[in-house]
Design an enzyme around this catalytic site. Structure first.
Site, PDB file in Angstrom:
ATOM      1  N   CYS A   1      19.793  -7.811  14.496  1.00  0.00           N
ATOM      2  CA  CYS A   1      19.439  -9.035  14.530  1.00  0.00           C
ATOM      3  C   CYS A   1      19.443  -9.793  15.829  1.00  0.00           C
ATOM      4  CB  CYS A   1      20.676 -10.007  13.694  1.00  0.00           C
ATOM      5  SG  CYS A   1      22.177  -9.790  14.199  1.00  0.00           S
TER       6      CYS A   1
ATOM      7  N   ASN B   1      -8.089  -3.580  -9.271  1.00  0.00           N
ATOM      8  CA  ASN B   1      -8.495  -2.394  -8.895  1.00  0.00           C
ATOM      9  C   ASN B   1      -7.920  -2.123  -7.303  1.00  0.00           C
ATOM     10  OD1 ASN B   1      -9.452   0.338  -8.624  1.00  0.00           O
ATOM     11  ND2 ASN B   1     -11.056  -0.244 -10.297  1.00  0.00           N
TER      12      ASN B   1
ATOM     13  N   ASN C   1      -6.065   7.154  -3.198  1.00  0.00           N
ATOM     14  CA  ASN C   1      -6.670   8.180  -3.819  1.00  0.00           C
ATOM     15  C   ASN C   1      -8.254   8.062  -3.777  1.00  0.00           C
ATOM     16  OD1 ASN C   1      -8.771   7.229  -6.601  1.00  0.00           O
ATOM     17  ND2 ASN C   1      -7.111   5.630  -6.210  1.00  0.00           N
TER      18      ASN C   1
ATOM     19  N   CYS D   1      15.669 -11.103  17.208  1.00  0.00           N
ATOM     20  CA  CYS D   1      15.763 -12.618  17.600  1.00  0.00           C
ATOM     21  C   CYS D   1      15.267 -12.915  19.024  1.00  0.00           C
ATOM     22  CB  CYS D   1      17.036 -13.253  17.251  1.00  0.00           C
ATOM     23  SG  CYS D   1      16.871 -14.993  17.543  1.00  0.00           S
TER      24      CYS D   1
ATOM     25  N   CYS E   1     -14.276   0.284  -8.926  1.00  0.00           N
ATOM     26  CA  CYS E   1     -13.887   1.604  -8.080  1.00  0.00           C
ATOM     27  C   CYS E   1     -14.464   1.422  -7.061  1.00  0.00           C
ATOM     28  CB  CYS E   1     -14.251   2.682  -9.131  1.00  0.00           C
ATOM     29  SG  CYS E   1     -13.759   4.372  -8.488  1.00  0.00           S
TER      30      CYS E   1
ATOM     31  N   CYS F   1      13.803 -18.948  11.023  1.00  0.00           N
ATOM     32  CA  CYS F   1      12.756 -18.093  10.475  1.00  0.00           C
ATOM     33  C   CYS F   1      13.077 -16.999   9.595  1.00  0.00           C
ATOM     34  CB  CYS F   1      11.851 -17.561  11.699  1.00  0.00           C
ATOM     35  SG  CYS F   1      12.826 -16.463  12.328  1.00  0.00           S
TER      36      CYS F   1
HETATM   37  C1  LIG Z   1      -5.625   8.253  -9.250  1.00  0.00           C
HETATM   38  C2  LIG Z   1      -6.212   6.928  -9.674  1.00  0.00           C
HETATM   39  C3  LIG Z   1      -7.437   6.976 -10.361  1.00  0.00           C
HETATM   40  C4  LIG Z   1      -7.801   5.817 -10.950  1.00  0.00           C
HETATM   41  N1  LIG Z   1      -9.031   5.712 -11.531  1.00  0.00           N
HETATM   42  C5  LIG Z   1      -9.651   4.392 -12.269  1.00  0.00           C
HETATM   43  C6  LIG Z   1     -10.585   4.385 -12.828  1.00  0.00           C
HETATM   44  O1  LIG Z   1     -11.043   5.442 -13.609  1.00  0.00           O
HETATM   45  N2  LIG Z   1     -10.788   3.501 -13.229  1.00  0.00           N
HETATM   46  C7  LIG Z   1     -10.524   2.058 -12.912  1.00  0.00           C
HETATM   47  O2  LIG Z   1     -11.086   1.034 -13.308  1.00  0.00           O
HETATM   48  N3  LIG Z   1      -9.324   2.051 -12.024  1.00  0.00           N
HETATM   49  C8  LIG Z   1      -9.079   3.255 -11.505  1.00  0.00           C
HETATM   50  N4  LIG Z   1      -7.866   3.151 -10.872  1.00  0.00           N
HETATM   51  C9  LIG Z   1      -7.149   1.955 -10.559  1.00  0.00           C
HETATM   52  C10 LIG Z   1      -5.897   1.640 -11.502  1.00  0.00           C
HETATM   53  O3  LIG Z   1      -6.514   1.335 -12.749  1.00  0.00           O
HETATM   54  C11 LIG Z   1      -5.186   0.494 -10.900  1.00  0.00           C
HETATM   55  O4  LIG Z   1      -6.140  -0.560 -10.903  1.00  0.00           O
HETATM   56  C12 LIG Z   1      -4.725   0.487  -9.384  1.00  0.00           C
HETATM   57  O5  LIG Z   1      -4.206   1.772  -9.254  1.00  0.00           O
HETATM   58  C13 LIG Z   1      -3.590  -0.620  -9.000  1.00  0.00           C
HETATM   59  O6  LIG Z   1      -2.597  -0.327 -10.125  1.00  0.00           O
HETATM   60  P1  LIG Z   1      -1.168   0.385  -9.520  1.00  0.00           P
HETATM   61  O7  LIG Z   1      -0.799  -0.031  -8.281  1.00  0.00           O
HETATM   62  O8  LIG Z   1      -0.142   0.232 -10.651  1.00  0.00           O
HETATM   63  O9  LIG Z   1      -1.770   1.990  -9.497  1.00  0.00           O
HETATM   64  C14 LIG Z   1      -7.271   4.438 -10.535  1.00  0.00           C
HETATM   65  C15 LIG Z   1      -6.171   4.285  -9.743  1.00  0.00           C
HETATM   66  C16 LIG Z   1      -5.377   5.678  -9.210  1.00  0.00           C
HETATM   67  C17 LIG Z   1      -4.345   5.753  -8.343  1.00  0.00           C
END
Ligand SMILES: Cc1cc2nc3c(=O)[nH]c(=O)nc-3n(C[C@H](O)[C@H](O)[C@H](O)COP(=O)(O)O)c2cc1C
Length: 498
Positions: A448, A298, A173, A452, A234, A477
């Site tokens: 496999c 994040n 995103n 391998c 972010c 492995c």
């Molecule tokens: C579309 C989108 C918008 C997000 N906006 C924010 C935000 O505004 N603030 C924030 O702290 N994290 C934001 N995040 C991060 C998520 O809160 C989270 O940390 C991250 O996506 C990992 O979790 P997940 O794999 O369950 O999505 C956003 C994630 C996505 C996918």
């Protein structure tokens, strides 16, 4: 085998996981097959089976569910429900599942009905969404990050790598922060707290200087927030030293945490970025600044899919794109690594860890808790499957806690930490575990042997299209086991001297 699933996602790969599933409506015995299939998809066959009646209603039925399916002929619904009944043994009752008191926990002393929160993002960005999520059973929300500056989002803003049935493996995103004004968001907070006083409302905020961090935090507390989450992470807010730039700089982390803490009496959690070599410095800085918890992770900075004709990566905004945040199940191993690092760090022991990054199923969530997370947060899985997955998360964790001995959420936090080391140096290297070939399952494809031969130690030969192992060459492995498309290779489970 009360914890390992018998029925795999690939057994129902064509299921579209419908909204108001037509198979549910068509089932004359009200078995809710659509719901059961979603439960299986999300790793919940053991609790799904608890809700099947004792009599085998499917036996006499003409598979009306399959006739009603939006993909007629592609999903063996009746067969899957029959397998659920025949292959999975119910070990807890539906009455036990209905009692969710075992899921209760807290964040820094503030009670939570269960450890599952929506993470700050689009999934918790207005009153209606949060209210529906709360009604569905989520214990709380970290509300979409609030800020004082103007947000104008780009379009499109998402891209994904998908697997079977369009399931999202990794999600990118380029979204920024809340596009509501602070005033609008404060009104939402007041209304949410009025209507859902027992739900946990965490305000995610981002400021540009000490004054903004402090005043935003104060305003959120005044309007009903139970806790503050500082968005230091972010990846889509890089200008002027914002967002993940702060999480990469322990001096700023400490300074802005201290500023936010000055404004409030409620607990403050710092949300940190995985776009660093180690999260420890930032976490310790947050603690020095007064944080009572860490949220992680994040999103991971990423570039996705370059279009070979236009040279523009995805999501393409006209003729351009940008580095953005990667989330979803693909990042879970990265997230678990950071949760482990935080969980093992004695300098931050006592801080609450709210874990996230790729959680889809109750098993995923439990892994975070076993590595030290006291609560967990979810975005991408909700974006693709909806708020309804809370039912699966709660039932699965309830099942797990009861099967392992009526433990509480707090009892399991950190239990796996002693089994993971930060480096591979300390691992035992004198014995190996050989693979075991299940001839009755083998389809004779030879994958496999190829792996391998070209990526391993040339230990497999084929005879009449079945693999034969040379133990003198095999080093255990397990590459063969990972590439087998038929599940016909298992670990022997025995460590033997090489
Ligand atoms: C579309 C989108 C918008 C997000 N906006 C924010 C935000 O505004 N603030 C924030 O702290 N994290 C934001 N995040 C991060 C998520 O809160 C989270 O940390 C991250 O996506 C990992 O979790 P997940 O794999 O369950 O999505 C956003 C994630 C996505 C996918």
């Amino acid at each position: 085998m009360f914890l390992q699933p018998n029925i795999k996602r690939r057994d129902m790969i064509n299921c579209a996981l419908c909204d108001n599933a037509p198979c549910d409506e068509a089932c004359p015995y009200k078995l809710n097959p659509g719901e059961k299939l979603r439960e299986i998809w999300l790793g919940g066959e053991h609790h799904a089976v608890s809700f099947l009646p004792e009599t085998d209603a499917c036996a006499a039925c003409d598979a009306l569910c399959e006739k009603a399916c939006v993909r007629p002929g592609l999903v063996p619904i009746k067969g899957l429900i029959t397998r659920l009944r025949n292959e999975v043994k119910p070990v807890i009752t539906k009455e036990q599942l209905a009692d969710e008191s075992i899921l209760q926990t807290d964040i820094c002393g503030i009670p939570l009905e269960n450890p599952f929160l929506l993470s700050s993002s689009v999934v918790g960005s207005n009153y209606d969404m949060c209210a529906r999520a709360f009604e569905a059973g989520w214990a709380g929300v970290s509300f979409k990050t609030i800020c004082n500056f103007d947000i104008h989002e780009a379009s499109p803003r998402y891209s994904a790598i998908t697997g079977g049935s369009s399931s999202i493996i990794g999600f990118k995103n380029i979204e920024q922060l809340s596009d509501h004004s602070v005033v609008e968001n404060m009104k939402i907070f007041k209304e949410l707290k009025r209507d859902y006083p027992n739900k946990f409302l965490m305000a995610s905020i981002m400021g540009r200087d000490d004054e903004e961090w402090e005043s935003l935090a104060r305003l959120c507390e005044e309007n009903g927030a139970d806790a503050i989450e500082l968005n230091f992470s972010c990846p889509n807010m890089m200008e002027g030293g914002l967002g993940s730039d702060i999480g990469q700089n322990p001096v700023f982390v400490e300074r802005f945490t201290r500023a936010a803490c000055r404004g409030v009496t409620i607990p403050v959690l710092a949300k940190l970025t995985p776009n660093v070599a180690s999260m420890n410095e930032a976490a310790e800085a947050a603690k020095r600044g007064g944080a009572k918890g860490i949220s992680a992770i994040n999103t991971v900075k990423s570039i996705m899919r370059i279009n070979l004709d236009t040279y523009v990566s995805s999501p393409a905004v006209g003729n351009d794109s940008a580095v953005g945040g990667y989330s979803g199940n693909a990042i879970k191993p990265i997230a678990l690594r950071y949760i482990t690092e935080l969980g093992k760090n004695p300098n931050i022991s006592g801080l609450h860890i709210s874990g996230m990054g790729g959680i889809e199923t109750w098993q995923d969530a439990t892994e975070f808790m076993l590595l030290g997370a006291g609560s967990v947060q979810v975005t991408t899985a909700v974006m693709q499957y909806g708020y309804r997955i809370i039912k699966d998360l709660k039932a699965g964790l309830n099942y797990y806690l009861r099967v392992i001995g009526d433990n509480s959420v707090k009892d399991i936090v950190g239990l796996a930490l002693e089994h993971v080391s930060n480096t591979t140096d300390s691992l035992e290297r004198d014995t190996v575990v050989y693979p075991k070939f299940l001839r009755n399952k083998c389809i004779g494809c030879g994958r496999c042997r190829i792996s391998c031969a070209d990526g391993g130690h040339q230990a497999i030969t084929m005879k009449e299209r079945k693999p034969i192992l040379d133990p003198k060459r095999c080093i255990g492995c397990h590459l063969c086991l990972l590439v087998c498309p038929a599940g016909a290779i298992e670990s022997s489970g025995k460590r033997v001297k090489k």
